[in-house]
Design a protein around this motif. Structure first.
Motif, PDB file in Angstrom:
ATOM      1  N   THR A 119       0.828  -1.201   0.000  1.00 22.45           N
ATOM      2  CA  THR A 119       0.000   0.000   0.000  1.00 22.45           C
ATOM      3  C   THR A 119       0.867   1.259   0.000  1.00 22.45           C
ATOM      4  O   THR A 119       0.585   2.225  -0.709  1.00 22.45           O
ATOM      5  N   ALA A 120       1.935   1.226   0.772  1.00 20.83           N
ATOM      6  CA  ALA A 120       2.842   2.375   0.828  1.00 20.83           C
ATOM      7  C   ALA A 120       3.509   2.608  -0.526  1.00 20.83           C
ATOM      8  O   ALA A 120       3.609   3.749  -0.978  1.00 20.83           O
ATOM      9  N   ARG A 121       3.944   1.547  -1.164  1.00 27.30           N
ATOM     10  CA  ARG A 121       4.602   1.690  -2.470  1.00 27.30           C
ATOM     11  C   ARG A 121       3.658   2.341  -3.476  1.00 27.30           C
ATOM     12  O   ARG A 121       4.053   3.254  -4.210  1.00 27.30           O
ATOM     13  N   GLU A 122       2.404   1.896  -3.494  1.00 33.17           N
ATOM     14  CA  GLU A 122       1.432   2.494  -4.407  1.00 33.17           C
ATOM     15  C   GLU A 122       1.195   3.964  -4.069  1.00 33.17           C
ATOM     16  O   GLU A 122       1.119   4.816  -4.965  1.00 33.17           O
ATOM     17  N   ALA A 123       1.084   4.275  -2.771  1.00 32.70           N
ATOM     18  CA  ALA A 123       0.857   5.660  -2.348  1.00 32.70           C
ATOM     19  C   ALA A 123       2.039   6.549  -2.721  1.00 32.70           C
ATOM     20  O   ALA A 123       1.855   7.678  -3.194  1.00 32.70           O
ATOM     21  N   ILE A 124       3.247   6.046  -2.528  1.00 33.61           N
ATOM     22  CA  ILE A 124       4.447   6.820  -2.861  1.00 33.61           C
ATOM     23  C   ILE A 124       4.504   7.081  -4.363  1.00 33.61           C
ATOM     24  O   ILE A 124       4.756   8.210  -4.796  1.00 33.61           O
ATOM     25  N   GLN A 125       4.268   6.055  -5.165  1.00 35.12           N
ATOM     26  CA  GLN A 125       4.309   6.228  -6.616  1.00 35.12           C
ATOM     27  C   GLN A 125       3.266   7.242  -7.072  1.00 35.12           C
ATOM     28  O   GLN A 125       3.557   8.121  -7.890  1.00 35.12           O
ATOM     29  N   HIS A 126       2.058   7.152  -6.530  1.00 33.42           N
ATOM     30  CA  HIS A 126       0.982   8.076  -6.900  1.00 33.42           C
ATOM     31  C   HIS A 126       1.327   9.505  -6.468  1.00 33.42           C
ATOM     32  O   HIS A 126       1.185  10.450  -7.241  1.00 33.42           O
ATOM     33  N   THR A 127       1.811   9.657  -5.248  1.00 32.57           N
ATOM     34  CA  THR A 127       2.143  10.985  -4.726  1.00 32.57           C
ATOM     35  C   THR A 127       3.291  11.602  -5.497  1.00 32.57           C
ATOM     36  O   THR A 127       3.265  12.792  -5.834  1.00 32.57           O
TER      37      THR A 127
END
Length: 121
Positions: A105-113
């Protein structure tokens, strides 16, 4: 903290207001405030104080501030971390089944941000 060299960071030298300058390899900016609003203010102040430092800064929070600090770190292109030692829930409030769920979840959030906040050169 002015007047030093790149990577110099002032750290407490013991009791009282004295500081010594050391060559830092990295800075762990661990925000321990309990509300996202307080954490954001503390992080802004701390990052402002650290601005002259050039070593990598790892910014992270705990519990209710873990996800907001992860997003802030990602938007500023800072290093961050997340794990069960930091937070037990996903951003939507559901319990994380394991560390892998948090990291995914963090990886997806970081990529999106980071896509929404491209790094300026």
């Amino acid at each position: 903290m002015g007047g030093g060299h790149e990577g110099d960071v002032a750290v407490p030298a013991g009791p009282g207001p004295s500081f010594e300058v050391v060559q830092a390899q990295a800075v762990l900016a661990e925000i321990t405030e309990t509300t996202p609003q307080d954490a954001a203010h503390t992080a802004a102040d701390l990052l402002n104080d650290l601005e002259p430092a050039t070593p990598p800064i790892l910014l992270h929070g705990e519990d209710a501030t873990a996800w907001p600090m992860l997003h802030l770190a990602a938007s500023l292109h800072l290093d961050t971390r997340i794990g069960l030692e930091d937070v037990l829930h996903l951003p939507d409030g559901t319990p994380a089944q394991n560390n892998a769920a948090l990291i995914h979840t963090a990886r997806e959030a970081i990529q999106h941000t980071r896509k929404a906040n491209p790094q300026r050169s």
